[in-house]
Write an enzyme that holds these catalytic residues in place. Structure first.
Site, short mmCIF file in Angstrom:
data_model
loop_
_atom_site.label_atom_id
_atom_site.label_comp_id
_atom_site.label_asym_id
_atom_site.label_seq_id
_atom_site.Cartn_x
_atom_site.Cartn_y
_atom_site.Cartn_z
N LYS A 1 0.82 -1.22 0.00
CA LYS A 1 0.00 0.00 0.00
C LYS A 1 0.85 1.27 0.00
CE LYS A 1 -0.77 0.04 5.02
NZ LYS A 1 0.04 1.24 5.28
N THR A 2 2.01 1.24 0.66
CA THR A 2 2.87 2.44 0.67
C THR A 2 3.36 2.74 -0.73
OG1 THR A 2 3.58 1.94 2.93
CG2 THR A 2 4.93 3.49 1.68
N ASP B 1 -3.68 7.31 4.88
CA ASP B 1 -3.19 5.95 5.08
C ASP B 1 -3.79 5.38 6.36
OD1 ASP B 1 -1.73 3.65 4.72
OD2 ASP B 1 0.17 4.49 5.39
#
Length: 752
Positions: A38-39, A224
């Site tokens: 995801k980063t 996030d």
């Protein structure tokens, strides 16, 4: 270093990752499974906006939930883009500080941008002072602190919180202290961490010009770990995105594990209701773990009903089998874990100590692991919590024992003279210290002479009660066993009563006290005739080993503490009812689902090796209890291979709970309904009896350098000898089998 082109950045994405990166307009929800990158998706999307869509960096905001994550994102974006000075990449608290420093006066003219931010310790000190002024004790202050946090997480003032929680005991007094606390902050031009969120929310909600400015400045907002947002954070994000409607949130509801501190899982589960035109994507390819580990994670989390359905998969190999072990008790479990780590050190010399993690649900059960790791020379750190003997409640109990052992110990007396509260205040203690200094005496001598010291009669009487209790316990030291003395000390001092309220923090502290008593019981069992001084020395010597290799140590950690981290090898321990899941979750479906998410998070920390353990008995609440296997073990069965190793009286070496090497035992065995191996113990007893008859004298006479021969492992050299007579542990480096830790009493081995 030359920056990559946007094509080079996008080339590293898989097809599922590419779609949300290029979907730049409107609301976008990305459900990102553990280890799914995801980063990389977040940073690639921001790079795409700047490099391909020509969006100014100053028009982009990215909110993370840890400073570490924010710094890593900034570094990666700087490598991609170059100058990101105008971009806001920070935690949500840092973002709020930035807004409030500039515009807090628009909310309330009393405040200015130089306001002080109080941390948790500051907050506790203020609350204790307010409570003491109103006749409440420090424990009440801690209770108020919890309620203030709960109120501010929901943006509720004292009156509103009081109405909603009318059934809570002492709610009127709690809300009055809450109001007084708010007044104290206000007068001091100060805020606590919760205020940073709450006042930012109020500023944006009440001042249209401020909202118009920030909502207009940031065209693209990224969030996030969205599953960790609380109500106030969600409202702030919602308002900031109102200008352009371009909000991109990434999260995983299966990793929502902070409900106890205000995180609201409904924020991610109901995002589609609040943003009807949202585009939703799932990232299910995992880059971290083996197929077997992911299969286990998927199997367990599928039992939850409140979730976005997804299934992690990977192109990684099947990997090694997941090991299952059922121990006799907590010491057996810890010894097994220590010995497996020792073997893995030898088998994987390229792995570092920090590649290993022992994950537990509550810090209270770490003590046995610490003792065994010290015993076997395994460097470790307790990550996300204090080491067992450094925890306040344990240091308090040790201070009592130190004073009984040595009444001249002034520091120990100062620590416990008014713990628990017994009406001996600061002025009385100062009078005792002055008397002791004047006559060159110990503080305990001054306590004994309290009748000669000028002080109020009530204080003199309280000191007299304390003196009589300590003198009585000093006398008991001569007649009671160590475990009996510790039990009587805890009972007579009333120390356990500090933690009677049924909160998770107090549950942990009560369990820590139980573990403290268990450590004394275990020490006394192993060291017959040992004195109180011997025990205190053993604790001190254990603490001396705590600073080994700070940068490269095995991690003993709660699952909460390691979220976002990964390890090559994970030991998931303590899987019993009342431990994992914790007892308070058993009556709540919502809490039970969060406990299952915790298990999911724990499993998905493992990259290559995973061990899962439970104990058949554990020392809890002052008693040794038979433990029921965790319900999660039953849920795992379909994803685990059938053989389960368990300890038995024959394989448990007694003294220090050492797990004997049994790699030459029976292979896969049939299991009965309890999950234990049917017939395992009987076969092992027979084999050990045969070995014992052949090697009557094998338990004595080993020394480093001896050459030996094992019936299975062949020839080897003794590299270390540990333990005492009847409990000798021999570490042997075998030519073909690596290092094995063997109990000399039982191992089918002879010197050559």
């Amino acid at each position: 270093m030359e920056r990559p082109t946007i094509d080079e950045i996008l080339k590293k994405l898989n097809p599922a990752q590419m779609k949300p990166v290029k979907d730049t307009e409107g609301a976008v929800l990305v459900i990102a499974g553990a280890g799914s990158g995801k980063t990389r998706v977040l940073t690639s999307r921001i790079a795409y906006l700047v490099m391909e869509k020509e969006v100014l960096p100053s028009q982009i905001m990215a909110i993370t939930f840890t400073n570490k994550a924010a710094n890593e994102m900034k570094e990666r974006l700087a490598r991609f883009i170059g100058d990101i000075g105008g971009m806001w990449v920070s935690t949500i608290h840092s973002m709020c500080v930035r807004i409030l420093r500039q515009d807090i006066g628009r909310l309330d003219a009393h405040y200015n941008g130089n306001f002080t931010i109080y941390d948790d310790n500051d907050k506790e000190r203020i609350l204790k002072r307010i409570c003491n002024e109103r006749g409440f004790d420090d424990e009440f202050a801690k209770k108020v602190k919890f309620h203030i946090g709960a109120a501010k997480n929901k943006a509720q003032a004292p009156e509103e919180y009081g109405r909603e929680n009318a059934e809570v005991r002492h709610i009127d007094e709690i809300c009055k202290v809450y109001a007084a606390y708010e007044d104290a902050l206000y007068r001091s031009n100060s805020m606590d961490f919760d205020d940073l969120l709450l006042k930012t929310y109020r500023l944006l909600a009440e001042d249209r010009d401020t909202l118009r400015y920030y909502a207009g400045r940031f065209r693209y907002i990224h969030v996030d770990e969205f599953q960790d947002t609380n109500v106030v954070q969600y409202r702030i994000i919602e308002m900031l995105s109102a200008g352009y409607g371009n909000i991109f949130v990434v999260g995983d509801d299966d990793q929502s594990i902070y409900g106890w501190r205000g995180a609201e899982i409904r924020n991610i589960l109901e995002f589609e209701k609040n943003f009807p035109d949202v585009k939703k994507y799932k990232l299910e390819q995992n880059y971290r773990s083996t197929k077997k580990i992911l299969n286990l994670a998927n199997t367990v989390i599928a039992h939850n009903t409140e979730r976005n359905v997804k299934e992690l998969w990977t192109e990684n190999g099947d990997g090694e089998k997941i090991e299952r072990f059922t121990a006799l008790d907590e010491n057996d479990e810890a010894s097994y874990t220590a010995l497996q780590i020792k073997k893995l050190f030898a088998a994987h010399p390229d792995w570092k100590a920090k590649d290993y993690a022992v994950l537990i649900r509550v810090n209270a059960i770490s003590r046995a692991f610490e003792q065994e790791f010290n015993k076997y020379g395994i460097p470790y750190r307790v990550f996300g919590g204090f080491k067992f003997f450094e925890r306040k409640e344990i240091k308090d109990c040790l201070a009592y024992l130190k004073l009984l052992n040595n009444p001249l110990d002034d520091e120990s007396l100062l620590r416990i003279i008014n713990t628990p509260k017994r009406g001996i205040g600061g002025k009385s203690v100062s009078a005792l210290e002055a008397y002791a200094r004047y006559y060159n005496l110990s503080l305990f001598d001054a306590v004994c002479d309290a009748d000669k010291i000028e002080m109020p009669a009530a204080a003199r009487e309280k000191i007299g009660e304390f003196r009589r209790m300590i003198i009585s316990l000093i006398a008991d030291k001569e007649t009671l066993s160590l475990p009996e003395l510790a039990e009587k000390m805890i009972r007579q001092t009333g120390y356990r009563t500090l933690f009677t309220e049924d909160t998770e923090e107090n549950l942990n502290k009560r369990m820590n006290i139980d573990e403290f008593q268990n450590s004394i019981l275990e020490f006394s069992r192993v060291n017959k005739g040992a004195t109180l001084s011997d025990y205190l020395n053993s604790v001190t010597l254990s603490a001396d080993t705590d600073n080994i290799a700070e940068e490269d140590t095995v991690n003993i950690a709660t699952v909460h503490a390691v979220k976002g981290l990964e390890f090559k090898c994970v030991f998931l321990c303590g899987l019993e009812e009342k431990i994992f899941p914790v007892s308070r979750a058993i009556s709540s479906l919502e809490d039970m689902e969060e406990e299952r998410r915790l298990i999911y998070v724990a499993i998905t920390r493992a990259e290559e090796k995973l061990y899962i353990t439970n104990a058949r008995s554990r020392y809890l609440y002052g008693n040794r209890e038979r433990m029921l296997p965790s319900r999660f073990l039953k849920e795992m069965e379909g994803a685990l291979e059938r053989d389960v190793r368990e300890s038995s009286p024959a394989t448990y070496s007694g003294g220090r709970g050492a797990f004997l090497d049994r790699s030459d035992d029976l292979g896969t065995s049939e299991r009965n309904g309890t999950g234990f191996s049917s017939g395992y113990a009987e076969n092992y007893i027979r084999k050990m009896q045969e070995a014992q008859r052949k090697e009557q004298s094998v338990s004595a006479g080993y020394k480093t350098g001896d050459r030996v021969k094992h019936v299975k492992f062949g020839e080897g050299v003794v590299i270390q000898v540990k333990g005492g007579e009847g409990n000798l542990i021999v570490d042997v480096a075998f030519k073909n089998a690596g290092i094995k830790s063997l109990a000399a009493k039982f191992a089918p081995m002879e010197k050559i």
